[in-house]
Design a protein around this motif. Structure first.
Motif, mmCIF file in Angstrom:
data_model
loop_
_atom_site.group_PDB
_atom_site.id
_atom_site.type_symbol
_atom_site.label_atom_id
_atom_site.label_comp_id
_atom_site.label_asym_id
_atom_site.label_seq_id
_atom_site.Cartn_x
_atom_site.Cartn_y
_atom_site.Cartn_z
ATOM 1 N N ALA A 20 0.832 -1.211 0.000
ATOM 2 C CA ALA A 20 0.000 0.000 0.000
ATOM 3 C C ALA A 20 0.861 1.253 0.000
ATOM 4 C CB ALA A 20 -0.935 -0.005 1.206
ATOM 5 N N HIS A 21 1.979 1.224 0.727
ATOM 6 C CA HIS A 21 2.862 2.391 0.766
ATOM 7 C C HIS A 21 3.545 2.599 -0.580
ATOM 8 C CE1 HIS A 21 2.120 2.887 4.992
ATOM 9 N NE2 HIS A 21 2.511 1.653 5.233
ATOM 10 N N LEU A 22 3.909 1.518 -1.236
ATOM 11 C CA LEU A 22 4.504 1.631 -2.561
ATOM 12 C C LEU A 22 3.511 2.247 -3.544
ATOM 13 C CD1 LEU A 22 6.392 -1.773 -2.746
ATOM 14 C CD2 LEU A 22 7.434 0.496 -2.793
ATOM 15 N N ARG A 23 2.280 1.826 -3.475
ATOM 16 C CA ARG A 23 1.259 2.385 -4.371
ATOM 17 C C ARG A 23 1.123 3.889 -4.146
ATOM 18 N NH1 ARG A 23 -2.917 -2.477 -2.985
ATOM 19 N NH2 ARG A 23 -2.222 -3.985 -4.565
ATOM 20 N N THR A 24 1.065 4.288 -2.892
ATOM 21 C CA THR A 24 0.928 5.717 -2.577
ATOM 22 C C THR A 24 2.126 6.521 -3.072
ATOM 23 O OG1 THR A 24 -0.425 5.250 -0.616
ATOM 24 C CG2 THR A 24 0.663 7.396 -0.704
ATOM 25 N N LEU A 25 3.326 6.020 -2.804
ATOM 26 C CA LEU A 25 4.530 6.726 -3.216
ATOM 27 C C LEU A 25 4.630 6.835 -4.734
ATOM 28 C CD1 LEU A 25 7.096 5.195 -0.696
ATOM 29 C CD2 LEU A 25 6.275 7.555 -0.723
ATOM 30 N N ILE A 26 4.231 5.787 -5.424
ATOM 31 C CA ILE A 26 4.290 5.795 -6.893
ATOM 32 C C ILE A 26 3.314 6.811 -7.471
ATOM 33 C CG2 ILE A 26 3.767 4.405 -8.944
ATOM 34 C CD1 ILE A 26 4.938 1.983 -7.374
ATOM 35 N N ILE A 27 2.119 6.856 -6.919
ATOM 36 C CA ILE A 27 1.135 7.854 -7.373
ATOM 37 C C ILE A 27 1.632 9.261 -7.059
ATOM 38 C CG2 ILE A 27 -1.164 8.801 -6.947
ATOM 39 C CD1 ILE A 27 -1.227 6.392 -8.765
ATOM 40 N N LEU A 102 12.854 -3.639 9.486
ATOM 41 C CA LEU A 102 11.683 -2.845 9.116
ATOM 42 C C LEU A 102 11.037 -2.201 10.336
ATOM 43 C CD1 LEU A 102 9.607 -1.912 6.999
ATOM 44 C CD2 LEU A 102 8.419 -4.084 7.318
ATOM 45 N N GLU A 103 11.126 -2.889 11.476
ATOM 46 C CA GLU A 103 10.533 -2.355 12.699
ATOM 47 C C GLU A 103 11.124 -1.010 13.101
ATOM 48 O OE1 GLU A 103 9.498 -6.581 12.538
ATOM 49 O OE2 GLU A 103 11.386 -5.497 12.269
ATOM 50 N N ALA A 104 12.323 -0.689 12.607
ATOM 51 C CA ALA A 104 12.921 0.616 12.904
ATOM 52 C C ALA A 104 12.034 1.736 12.379
ATOM 53 C CB ALA A 104 14.316 0.714 12.292
ATOM 54 N N TRP A 105 11.398 1.514 11.225
ATOM 55 C CA TRP A 105 10.492 2.524 10.678
ATOM 56 C C TRP A 105 9.259 2.685 11.561
ATOM 57 C CZ3 TRP A 105 10.448 0.999 4.748
ATOM 58 C CH2 TRP A 105 11.702 1.322 4.197
ATOM 59 N N LEU A 106 8.847 1.608 12.217
ATOM 60 C CA LEU A 106 7.643 1.649 13.056
ATOM 61 C C LEU A 106 7.921 2.258 14.432
ATOM 62 C CD1 LEU A 106 6.258 -1.921 12.243
ATOM 63 C CD2 LEU A 106 6.010 0.201 10.936
ATOM 64 N N LEU A 107 9.180 2.230 14.851
ATOM 65 C CA LEU A 107 9.549 2.779 16.163
ATOM 66 C C LEU A 107 9.463 4.298 16.203
ATOM 67 C CD1 LEU A 107 12.704 0.760 17.300
ATOM 68 C CD2 LEU A 107 10.471 0.807 18.426
ATOM 69 N N ALA A 108 9.496 4.929 15.034
ATOM 70 C CA ALA A 108 9.599 6.385 15.004
ATOM 71 C C ALA A 108 8.367 7.096 15.547
ATOM 72 C CB ALA A 108 9.883 6.853 13.576
ATOM 73 N N ASP A 109 7.202 6.467 15.433
ATOM 74 C CA ASP A 109 5.949 7.154 15.783
ATOM 75 C C ASP A 109 5.393 6.636 17.109
ATOM 76 O OD1 ASP A 109 3.486 8.419 15.863
ATOM 77 O OD2 ASP A 109 3.151 8.207 13.710
ATOM 78 N N LEU A 110 5.766 7.290 18.195
ATOM 79 C CA LEU A 110 5.331 6.859 19.523
ATOM 80 C C LEU A 110 3.821 6.947 19.689
ATOM 81 C CD1 LEU A 110 8.403 7.250 19.980
ATOM 82 C CD2 LEU A 110 7.852 8.025 22.299
ATOM 83 N N LEU A 177 1.580 3.511 8.950
ATOM 84 C CA LEU A 177 2.815 4.280 8.806
ATOM 85 C C LEU A 177 2.558 5.564 8.029
ATOM 86 C CD1 LEU A 177 5.892 4.222 9.313
ATOM 87 C CD2 LEU A 177 6.120 3.121 7.072
ATOM 88 N N ASP A 178 2.838 6.686 8.676
ATOM 89 C CA ASP A 178 2.537 8.002 8.114
ATOM 90 C C ASP A 178 3.754 8.551 7.377
ATOM 91 O OD1 ASP A 178 1.777 10.579 7.540
ATOM 92 O OD2 ASP A 178 1.487 11.203 9.625
ATOM 93 N N HIS A 179 3.638 8.665 6.059
ATOM 94 C CA HIS A 179 4.756 9.139 5.250
ATOM 95 C C HIS A 179 5.226 10.534 5.662
ATOM 96 C CE1 HIS A 179 3.494 6.336 1.688
ATOM 97 N NE2 HIS A 179 3.463 5.739 2.853
ATOM 98 N N ASP A 180 4.314 11.310 6.205
ATOM 99 C CA ASP A 180 4.654 12.673 6.616
ATOM 100 C C ASP A 180 4.919 12.776 8.111
ATOM 101 O OD1 ASP A 180 4.337 13.750 4.007
ATOM 102 O OD2 ASP A 180 2.158 13.706 4.277
ATOM 103 N N GLY A 181 4.948 11.629 8.784
ATOM 104 C CA GLY A 181 5.173 11.605 10.223
ATOM 105 C C GLY A 181 6.653 11.496 10.563
ATOM 106 N N PRO A 182 6.964 11.066 11.776
ATOM 107 C CA PRO A 182 8.361 11.016 12.236
ATOM 108 C C PRO A 182 9.275 10.147 11.377
ATOM 109 C CG PRO A 182 6.841 10.819 14.091
ATOM 110 C CD PRO A 182 6.007 10.724 12.852
ATOM 111 N N VAL A 183 8.722 9.142 10.689
ATOM 112 C CA VAL A 183 9.563 8.248 9.887
ATOM 113 C C VAL A 183 10.323 9.011 8.807
ATOM 114 C CG1 VAL A 183 7.823 7.670 8.120
ATOM 115 C CG2 VAL A 183 9.592 5.997 8.729
ATOM 116 N N ARG A 184 9.811 10.150 8.393
ATOM 117 C CA ARG A 184 10.476 10.914 7.329
ATOM 118 C C ARG A 184 11.854 11.420 7.763
ATOM 119 N NH1 ARG A 184 7.315 14.608 9.952
ATOM 120 N NH2 ARG A 184 8.129 16.739 10.173
ATOM 121 N N ASN A 185 12.142 11.352 9.064
ATOM 122 C CA ASN A 185 13.439 11.799 9.573
ATOM 123 C C ASN A 185 14.490 10.687 9.574
ATOM 124 O OD1 ASN A 185 12.615 14.532 10.302
ATOM 125 N ND2 ASN A 185 11.392 13.570 11.900
ATOM 126 N N LEU A 186 14.103 9.473 9.223
ATOM 127 C CA LEU A 186 15.051 8.362 9.185
ATOM 128 C C LEU A 186 15.739 8.308 7.816
ATOM 129 C CD1 LEU A 186 13.027 5.515 10.942
ATOM 130 C CD2 LEU A 186 14.772 7.003 11.938
#
Length: 205
Positions: A20-27, A102-110, A177-186
């Motif tokens: 789903a994230h790939l689809r969003t990013l591609i669009i 992959l869990e590192a990406w999920l840790l970013a958003d408390l 996973l929010d593309h515009d959330g804390p993960v964008r800082n990784l």
């Protein structure tokens, strides 16, 4: 505008939420439509890419997910690049390489961790490293699992029940996973997004 088809070679079925994230990013990168799905192939990276290439219906892009399993992602990128080069499909292959796991990406958003654990307004410290230190911290999966338990603020039998729900919690965290959330800082996420964006720009040009 461009219609894009893709295949995702992932490490396991628990990573299907990446689709789903790939689809969003591609669009977002400029494609007019996108169709993609994970693949079940086994073997080495080269063998699995080869299986996709042998499919009757061809795809524009092949995303290859490989956790770095360390703080240095370059060996994984090299592994994927070498496999693609050997098969003559470097223009189709896009690495997806989270640093550590992959869990590192999920840790970013408390806030999301607290939400899936049933305590969205909780204040208990979760023992999660700062965003700047996440990718240099080993075992993010274990840290995430423990953080979900702490965030639930449960004890006794309820805590044991909560522990058994980690797989579902992880699935939900990946979905949210929010593309515009804390993960964008990784850095590894930034590189992933940049690679998708540049590849779609090539296809659309």
């Amino acid at each position: 505008m461009t219609d894009v088809t893709f295949a995702l070679i992932r490490e396991g079925t628990s990573d299907d939420g990446l689709v789903a994230h790939l689809r969003t990013l591609i669009i977002n990168a400029g494609a007019s439509s996108v169709v993609g799905a994970p693949r079940e192939y086994k073997g080495t990276t080269k063998e699995r890419i080869s299986e996709v290439l042998a499919e009757q219906t061809k795809v524009d892009l092949i995303f290859v997910h490989r956790d770095a399993d360390s703080s240095d992602p370059e060996p994984r990128y090299e592994e994927i690049r070498d496999a693609a080069s050997a098969l003559g499909c470097s223009d189709q292959v896009v690495p997806v390489v989270p640093v550590q796991e992959l869990e590192a990406w999920l840790l970013a958003d408390l806030s999301q961790i607290r939400s899936v654990s049933g305590r969205p307004r909780g204040k208990t410290p979760l023992g999660i490293p700062s965003v700047k230190k996440i990718e240099s911290t080993k075992s993010p999966k274990e840290i995430l699992q423990n953080a979900c338990l702490i965030a639930s603020e449960t004890t006794g039998a309820r805590r044991k029940k909560q522990a058994k729900q980690f797989t579902q919690h992880r699935t939900t965290l990946l979905e949210r996973l929010d593309h515009d959330g804390p993960v964008r800082n990784l850095p590894s996420w930034q590189r992933f997004v940049d690679d998708v964006t540049s590849k779609i720009a090539e296809l659309c040009s």
